[in-house]
Write a protein that holds these residues in place. Structure first.
Motif, PDB file in Angstrom:
ATOM      1  N   SER A  77       0.566  -1.566  -0.112  1.00  0.00           N
ATOM      2  CA  SER A  77       0.085   0.008   0.253  1.00  0.00           C
ATOM      3  C   SER A  77       0.808   1.179   0.599  1.00  0.00           C
ATOM      4  N   PRO A  78       0.023   2.164  -0.673  1.00  0.00           N
ATOM      5  CA  PRO A  78       0.620   3.817  -0.362  1.00  0.00           C
ATOM      6  C   PRO A  78       1.739   3.849   1.098  1.00  0.00           C
ATOM      7  N   GLU A  79       0.937   3.363   1.969  1.00  0.00           N
ATOM      8  CA  GLU A  79       1.033   3.609   3.337  1.00  0.00           C
ATOM      9  C   GLU A  79       2.382   2.621   3.764  1.00  0.00           C
ATOM     10  N   GLY A  80       2.709   1.588   2.987  1.00  0.00           N
ATOM     11  CA  GLY A  80       4.387   1.159   3.275  1.00  0.00           C
ATOM     12  C   GLY A  80       2.938  -0.445   4.249  1.00  0.00           C
ATOM     13  N   GLU A  81       1.810  -0.388   4.078  1.00  0.00           N
ATOM     14  CA  GLU A  81       1.425  -1.367   4.584  1.00  0.00           C
ATOM     15  C   GLU A  81       1.025  -2.744   3.318  1.00  0.00           C
ATOM     16  N   PHE A  82       1.619  -4.228   3.732  1.00  0.00           N
ATOM     17  CA  PHE A  82       1.117  -4.983   2.853  1.00  0.00           C
ATOM     18  C   PHE A  82      -0.103  -5.971   2.866  1.00  0.00           C
ATOM     19  N   PHE A  83       0.202  -6.012   1.878  1.00  0.00           N
ATOM     20  CA  PHE A  83      -2.039  -7.219   2.463  1.00  0.00           C
ATOM     21  C   PHE A  83      -2.086  -8.483   0.942  1.00  0.00           C
ATOM     22  N   ALA A  84      -3.053  -9.093   0.892  1.00  0.00           N
ATOM     23  CA  ALA A  84      -2.976 -10.109   0.205  1.00  0.00           C
ATOM     24  C   ALA A  84      -4.508 -10.725   0.141  1.00  0.00           C
ATOM     25  N   THR A  85      -4.654 -11.314  -1.688  1.00  0.00           N
ATOM     26  CA  THR A  85      -5.534 -11.546  -1.722  1.00  0.00           C
ATOM     27  C   THR A  85      -5.861 -12.890  -1.874  1.00  0.00           C
ATOM     28  N   ALA A  86      -7.124 -13.272  -2.655  1.00  0.00           N
ATOM     29  CA  ALA A  86      -6.949 -14.121  -3.646  1.00  0.00           C
ATOM     30  C   ALA A  86      -6.355 -13.755  -4.758  1.00  0.00           C
ATOM     31  N   THR A  88     -13.144 -12.094  -9.267  1.00  0.00           N
ATOM     32  CA  THR A  88     -13.970 -13.482  -8.655  1.00  0.00           C
ATOM     33  C   THR A  88     -15.040 -13.512  -9.564  1.00  0.00           C
ATOM     34  N   HIS A  89     -14.692 -12.519 -11.108  1.00  0.00           N
ATOM     35  CA  HIS A  89     -16.103 -12.374 -12.018  1.00  0.00           C
ATOM     36  C   HIS A  89     -15.520 -13.323 -13.123  1.00  0.00           C
ATOM     37  N   GLU A  90     -14.002 -13.204 -13.637  1.00  0.00           N
ATOM     38  CA  GLU A  90     -14.319 -14.602 -14.697  1.00  0.00           C
ATOM     39  C   GLU A  90     -12.185 -14.499 -14.250  1.00  0.00           C
ATOM     40  N   GLU A  91     -12.421 -15.052 -13.307  1.00  0.00           N
ATOM     41  CA  GLU A  91     -11.111 -16.943 -12.849  1.00  0.00           C
ATOM     42  C   GLU A  91      -9.815 -15.592 -13.750  1.00  0.00           C
ATOM     43  N   VAL A  92      -9.677 -14.174 -14.120  1.00  0.00           N
ATOM     44  CA  VAL A  92      -8.687 -13.346 -14.555  1.00  0.00           C
ATOM     45  C   VAL A  92      -7.557 -13.547 -13.801  1.00  0.00           C
ATOM     46  N   HIS A  93      -6.235 -13.708 -14.022  1.00  0.00           N
ATOM     47  CA  HIS A  93      -5.039 -13.406 -12.410  1.00  0.00           C
ATOM     48  C   HIS A  93      -4.404 -12.092 -12.625  1.00  0.00           C
ATOM     49  N   LEU A  94      -5.149 -11.205 -11.378  1.00  0.00           N
ATOM     50  CA  LEU A  94      -4.850  -9.759 -10.835  1.00  0.00           C
ATOM     51  C   LEU A  94      -3.252  -9.375 -10.865  1.00  0.00           C
ATOM     52  N   CYS A  95      -2.666  -9.988 -10.522  1.00  0.00           N
ATOM     53  CA  CYS A  95      -1.331  -9.373 -10.709  1.00  0.00           C
ATOM     54  C   CYS A  95      -0.991  -8.917 -12.562  1.00  0.00           C
ATOM     55  N   ASP A  96      -1.392  -9.343 -13.124  1.00  0.00           N
ATOM     56  CA  ASP A  96      -1.618  -8.829 -14.361  1.00  0.00           C
ATOM     57  C   ASP A  96      -1.919  -6.471 -14.585  1.00  0.00           C
ATOM     58  N   ARG A 103      -7.795  -4.473   0.655  1.00  0.00           N
ATOM     59  CA  ARG A 103      -7.519  -4.129   2.072  1.00  0.00           C
ATOM     60  C   ARG A 103      -8.150  -5.193   2.410  1.00  0.00           C
ATOM     61  N   THR A 104      -9.950  -5.423   2.036  1.00  0.00           N
ATOM     62  CA  THR A 104     -10.779  -5.837   2.998  1.00  0.00           C
ATOM     63  C   THR A 104     -11.461  -6.592   1.830  1.00  0.00           C
ATOM     64  N   GLY A 105     -11.112  -6.705  -0.047  1.00  0.00           N
ATOM     65  CA  GLY A 105     -11.762  -7.718  -0.377  1.00  0.00           C
ATOM     66  C   GLY A 105     -13.620  -6.849  -1.519  1.00  0.00           C
ATOM     67  N   GLU A 106     -13.245  -5.925  -0.368  1.00  0.00           N
ATOM     68  CA  GLU A 106     -14.676  -5.642  -1.954  1.00  0.00           C
ATOM     69  C   GLU A 106     -14.460  -5.027  -3.362  1.00  0.00           C
ATOM     70  N   PRO A 122     -18.319  -5.622 -13.404  1.00  0.00           N
ATOM     71  CA  PRO A 122     -18.910  -5.938 -13.548  1.00  0.00           C
ATOM     72  C   PRO A 122     -18.855  -6.883 -12.318  1.00  0.00           C
ATOM     73  N   VAL A 123     -17.604  -7.298 -11.546  1.00  0.00           N
ATOM     74  CA  VAL A 123     -17.552  -7.438  -9.964  1.00  0.00           C
ATOM     75  C   VAL A 123     -19.377  -7.247  -9.419  1.00  0.00           C
ATOM     76  N   CYS A 124     -19.194  -8.531  -8.802  1.00  0.00           N
ATOM     77  CA  CYS A 124     -19.739  -8.015  -7.037  1.00  0.00           C
ATOM     78  C   CYS A 124     -19.812  -9.130  -6.609  1.00  0.00           C
ATOM     79  N   VAL A 125     -18.790  -9.621  -6.447  1.00  0.00           N
ATOM     80  CA  VAL A 125     -17.995 -11.100  -5.510  1.00  0.00           C
ATOM     81  C   VAL A 125     -17.282 -10.324  -4.996  1.00  0.00           C
ATOM     82  N   ASN A 126     -16.985 -10.340  -3.539  1.00  0.00           N
ATOM     83  CA  ASN A 126     -15.774  -9.905  -2.781  1.00  0.00           C
ATOM     84  C   ASN A 126     -15.141 -11.189  -2.288  1.00  0.00           C
TER      85      ASN A 126
END
Length: 104
Positions: free
Chosen positions: A33-42, A46-54, A74-77, A82-86
């Protein structure tokens, strides 16, 4: 059973960026994050299983590279159609310059 695994070095993830991390057949995304914190998600949208790293990180949002849906990493929200599933999020801690990820 949950466990902490070594995902990457803190220096591996530029500020306001992410990297892909694969472990035990699953893909994760590690964010700095811009504040220097680290976070992790899937690691896949959740829409079409595309890799978020791109995708594009803007502040606290990750934008999917396929249809431009956005999540707050930070929350997965789900923040923009078109995404509607966190996204699933995972606990992270930093130890000795390493990002540790808690997985099931």
């Amino acid at each position: 059973m949950t466990q902490w695994i070594d995902a990457c070095a803190t220096a591996d993830v530029d500020e306001e960026d992410l990297i892909r991390f694969d472990h035990a057949g699953r893909t994760y995304a590690i964010y700095h994050s811009p504040e220097g914190e680290f976070f992790a998600t899937a690691g896949k949208c959740t829409h079409e299983e595309v890799h978020l790293c791109d995708g594009l990180v803007m502040g606290h949002l990750i934008e999917c590279p396929k249809h431009n849906g956005q999540f707050d990493y930070r929350t997965g929200e789900a923040m923009r159609a078109p995404v509607c599933v966190n996204l699933k999020t995972y606990p992270v801690r930093v130890e000795g310059g390493r990002v540790m990820l808690q997985v099931e």
